[in-house]
Design a protein around this motif. Structure first.
Motif, PDB file in Angstrom:
ATOM      1  N   LEU A   1       0.811  -1.216   0.000  1.00  0.00           N
ATOM      2  CA  LEU A   1       0.000   0.000   0.000  1.00  0.00           C
ATOM      3  C   LEU A   1       0.845   1.268   0.000  1.00  0.00           C
ATOM      4  CD1 LEU A   1      -2.722  -1.359   2.385  1.00  0.00           C
ATOM      5  CD2 LEU A   1      -3.174  -0.496   0.081  1.00  0.00           C
ATOM      6  N   GLY A   2       2.150   1.090  -0.026  1.00  0.00           N
ATOM      7  CA  GLY A   2       3.001   2.260  -0.234  1.00  0.00           C
ATOM      8  C   GLY A   2       3.571   2.884   1.013  1.00  0.00           C
ATOM      9  N   LEU A   3       3.729   2.090   2.063  1.00  0.00           N
ATOM     10  CA  LEU A   3       4.404   2.614   3.249  1.00  0.00           C
ATOM     11  C   LEU A   3       5.782   3.145   2.842  1.00  0.00           C
ATOM     12  CD1 LEU A   3       4.421   2.838   6.406  1.00  0.00           C
ATOM     13  CD2 LEU A   3       5.720   0.707   6.382  1.00  0.00           C
ATOM     14  N   ASP A   4       6.086   4.347   3.293  1.00  0.00           N
ATOM     15  CA  ASP A   4       7.379   4.949   2.959  1.00  0.00           C
ATOM     16  C   ASP A   4       8.430   4.474   3.969  1.00  0.00           C
ATOM     17  OD1 ASP A   4       9.561   6.557   2.507  1.00  0.00           O
ATOM     18  OD2 ASP A   4       8.379   8.372   2.156  1.00  0.00           O
ATOM     19  N   THR A   5       9.136   3.426   3.605  1.00  0.00           N
ATOM     20  CA  THR A   5      10.078   2.825   4.562  1.00  0.00           C
ATOM     21  C   THR A   5      11.403   3.586   4.637  1.00  0.00           C
ATOM     22  OG1 THR A   5      10.771   1.270   2.862  1.00  0.00           O
ATOM     23  CG2 THR A   5       9.185   0.461   4.472  1.00  0.00           C
ATOM     24  N   ASP A   6      11.547   4.616   3.789  1.00  0.00           N
ATOM     25  CA  ASP A   6      12.712   5.483   3.993  1.00  0.00           C
ATOM     26  C   ASP A   6      12.453   6.422   5.158  1.00  0.00           C
ATOM     27  OD1 ASP A   6      14.153   4.376   1.946  1.00  0.00           O
ATOM     28  OD2 ASP A   6      13.297   5.736   0.442  1.00  0.00           O
ATOM     29  N   LYS A   7      11.210   6.857   5.258  1.00  0.00           N
ATOM     30  CA  LYS A   7      10.867   7.754   6.369  1.00  0.00           C
ATOM     31  C   LYS A   7      10.464   6.958   7.610  1.00  0.00           C
ATOM     32  CE  LYS A   7       9.739  12.035   4.064  1.00  0.00           C
ATOM     33  NZ  LYS A   7       8.707  12.633   3.204  1.00  0.00           N
ATOM     34  N   ALA A   8       9.429   6.152   7.484  1.00  0.00           N
ATOM     35  CA  ALA A   8       8.959   5.392   8.646  1.00  0.00           C
ATOM     36  C   ALA A   8       9.930   4.257   8.962  1.00  0.00           C
ATOM     37  CB  ALA A   8       7.581   4.826   8.359  1.00  0.00           C
ATOM     38  N   ILE A   9      10.036   3.929  10.231  1.00  0.00           N
ATOM     39  CA  ILE A   9      10.799   2.741  10.621  1.00  0.00           C
ATOM     40  C   ILE A   9       9.791   1.605  10.764  1.00  0.00           C
ATOM     41  CG2 ILE A   9      12.451   1.769  12.256  1.00  0.00           C
ATOM     42  CD1 ILE A   9      13.184   4.553  13.148  1.00  0.00           C
ATOM     43  N   PHE A  10       9.983   0.571   9.957  1.00  0.00           N
ATOM     44  CA  PHE A  10       9.028  -0.539   9.880  1.00  0.00           C
ATOM     45  C   PHE A  10       9.758  -1.801  10.303  1.00  0.00           C
ATOM     46  CE2 PHE A  10       6.544  -3.582   7.037  1.00  0.00           C
ATOM     47  CZ  PHE A  10       5.383  -3.517   7.791  1.00  0.00           C
ATOM     48  N   TYR A  11       9.358  -2.401  11.412  1.00  0.00           N
ATOM     49  CA  TYR A  11      10.128  -3.500  11.977  1.00  0.00           C
ATOM     50  C   TYR A  11       9.214  -4.523  12.647  1.00  0.00           C
ATOM     51  CZ  TYR A  11       9.350  -0.647  16.145  1.00  0.00           C
ATOM     52  OH  TYR A  11       8.757   0.075  17.144  1.00  0.00           O
ATOM     53  N   ARG A  12       9.846  -5.618  13.002  1.00  0.00           N
ATOM     54  CA  ARG A  12       9.136  -6.692  13.692  1.00  0.00           C
ATOM     55  C   ARG A  12       9.595  -6.667  15.152  1.00  0.00           C
ATOM     56  NH1 ARG A  12      10.090 -11.942  10.517  1.00  0.00           N
ATOM     57  NH2 ARG A  12      12.202 -11.173  10.821  1.00  0.00           N
ATOM     58  N   GLN A  13       8.633  -6.628  16.025  1.00  0.00           N
ATOM     59  CA  GLN A  13       8.909  -6.533  17.466  1.00  0.00           C
ATOM     60  C   GLN A  13       9.976  -7.528  17.942  1.00  0.00           C
ATOM     61  OE1 GLN A  13       5.556  -7.958  19.706  1.00  0.00           O
ATOM     62  NE2 GLN A  13       5.850  -6.446  21.326  1.00  0.00           N
ATOM     63  N   SER A  14       9.852  -8.768  17.503  1.00  0.00           N
ATOM     64  CA  SER A  14      10.753  -9.799  18.019  1.00  0.00           C
ATOM     65  C   SER A  14      12.188  -9.640  17.504  1.00  0.00           C
ATOM     66  CB  SER A  14      10.229 -11.190  17.651  1.00  0.00           C
ATOM     67  OG  SER A  14      10.159 -11.310  16.248  1.00  0.00           O
ATOM     68  N   ASP A  15      12.402  -8.763  16.532  1.00  0.00           N
ATOM     69  CA  ASP A  15      13.765  -8.489  16.078  1.00  0.00           C
ATOM     70  C   ASP A  15      14.471  -7.478  16.980  1.00  0.00           C
ATOM     71  OD1 ASP A  15      13.805 -10.217  13.895  1.00  0.00           O
ATOM     72  OD2 ASP A  15      12.916  -8.724  12.553  1.00  0.00           O
TER      73      ASP A  15
END
Ligand code: TRP
Length: 339
Positions: free
Chosen positions: A72-86
């Motif tokens: 859907l176009g999350l801007d992963t350069d701006k937002a930090i997108f991660y998995r909790q368990s990492d």
């Protein structure tokens, strides 16, 4: 950083539906493009373990939710997108917070109280079937939030109590160990949070009335055709109030489209036509993302790679901060201690 931090978590059970899209994903993705805020979005897979004991479901849901946000176009350069368990620091902080959280505070949590009430009604022992994970889950959620010193936390109304608990826990920690945590605030958007489902009640997987976001086109159309309406015939004027179909249409429409549909209701549009228009509107909004989604979902390694990059950025924040917190509570190296 100096920017406000906006953070929210998505529990990785189940597959996203239109209600999740309108109420959470879409506003978050729009916010991810804004300058002047640091947004942090994460897959709350530790939270998933509270409700789900099927490893395949947890993994599959992690894949589908990550793919959805990316498609859907999350801007992963701006937002930090991660998995909790990492982010192991989140678990570590959970323990520090657990040691200062009043048990009485957790006793008051809605989810726990509802489970106790349920047992009571069934004549079971109060804590029958209740795991510690359910009981202390607000502490894990507090750690999610406080670890990043989030200012604003967009959530559904059902999560507001957890934010109050996070503030309470942060205050207690600050009181004992010095000023470390920002007090976070829940942000509840009443405009977008309530999409009705096919039966008119709030769209929710547990009501079995939800429309999955990534249904193939034909199935999406079918699902929309199943939205409940009344028995008014074409030509008879219809009310937009209390019309689940109108509410769903509105959630995707711009002001002009909404007005036109209102007029069409007044003019007696047939339910079949209104549903067809609703389908076309929704489909046009998500069709290209659906293609992205299909491509991503067949390439899990690519998604994993994105998540690893997100985790790396997140840990630039959490590793040093956790060092500070560890020291604050007295978990310190002895090497330089003067005796
Ligand atoms: N508990 C939230 C929910 O069920 C998901 C979540 C986990 C969350 N950690 C969070 C939301 C931290 C906001 C901030 O919806």
């Amino acid at each position: 950083m100096g920017k406000r931090t906006v953070l929210t978590g998505i529990t990785t059970t189940g597959t996203p539906h239109l209600g999740n899209y309108v109420g959470a994903i879409k506003p978050a993705i729009e916010a991810s493009h804004e300058d002047g805020v640091q947004s942090c979005y994460f897959l709350a897979d530790y939270h998933a373990l509270i409700k789900c004991r099927d490893p395949e479901v947890v993994q599959r849901s992690t894949l589908e939710i990550a793919a959805s946000w990316l498609a859907l176009g999350l801007d992963t350069d701006k937002a930090i997108f991660y998995r909790q368990s990492d982010i192991p620091e989140i678990s570590e902080l959970t323990w520090l917070l657990t040691c200062i959280t009043a048990k009485g505070l957790m006793n008051r949590a809605h989810a726990y109280k509802a489970a106790v009430q349920d047992n009571h009604e069934k004549g079971e022992d109060a804590d029958f079937g209740i795991a510690m994970g359910l009981f202390s889950y607000p502490i894990l959620m507090a750690a999610d939030i406080l670890m990043f010193n989030a200012n604003d936390v967009p959530v559904g109304r059902d999560q507001v109590q957890h934010l109050e608990m996070a503030r309470d826990i942060a205050q207690r920690f600050n009181h004992h160990f010095g000023q470390h945590f920002v007090l976070p605030k829940a942000v509840v958007d009443d405009k977008v949070s309530l999409l009705p489902g096919q039966d008119g009640r709030k769209m929710s997987k547990s009501y079995n009335n939800s429309i999955p976001l990534w249904l193939p086109e034909k199935k999406l159309r079918k699902a929309i055709m199943k939205i409940v309406t009344n028995s008014l015939e074409p030509g008879e004027p219809k009310q937009t109030e209390d019309s689940a179909l109108y509410a769903i249409y509105s959630a995707f429409a711009n002001a002009t489209q909404r007005e036109a549909m209102k007029q069409a209701y007044a003019d007696g549009i047939g339910w079949g036509d209104a549903k067809q228009q609703c389908f076309e509107l929704i489909n046009s909004e998500i069709a290209s993302a659906r293609a992205n989604y299909q491509e991503l979902i067949s390439n899990p390694a690519k998604i994993e790679n994105q998540l690893q990059q997100g985790a790396e950025r997140a840990r630039e924040i959490t590793v040093p901060f956790m060092g500070q917190l560890r020291s604050a509570v007295g978990i310190r190296s002895l090497a330089n201690l003067k005796v």
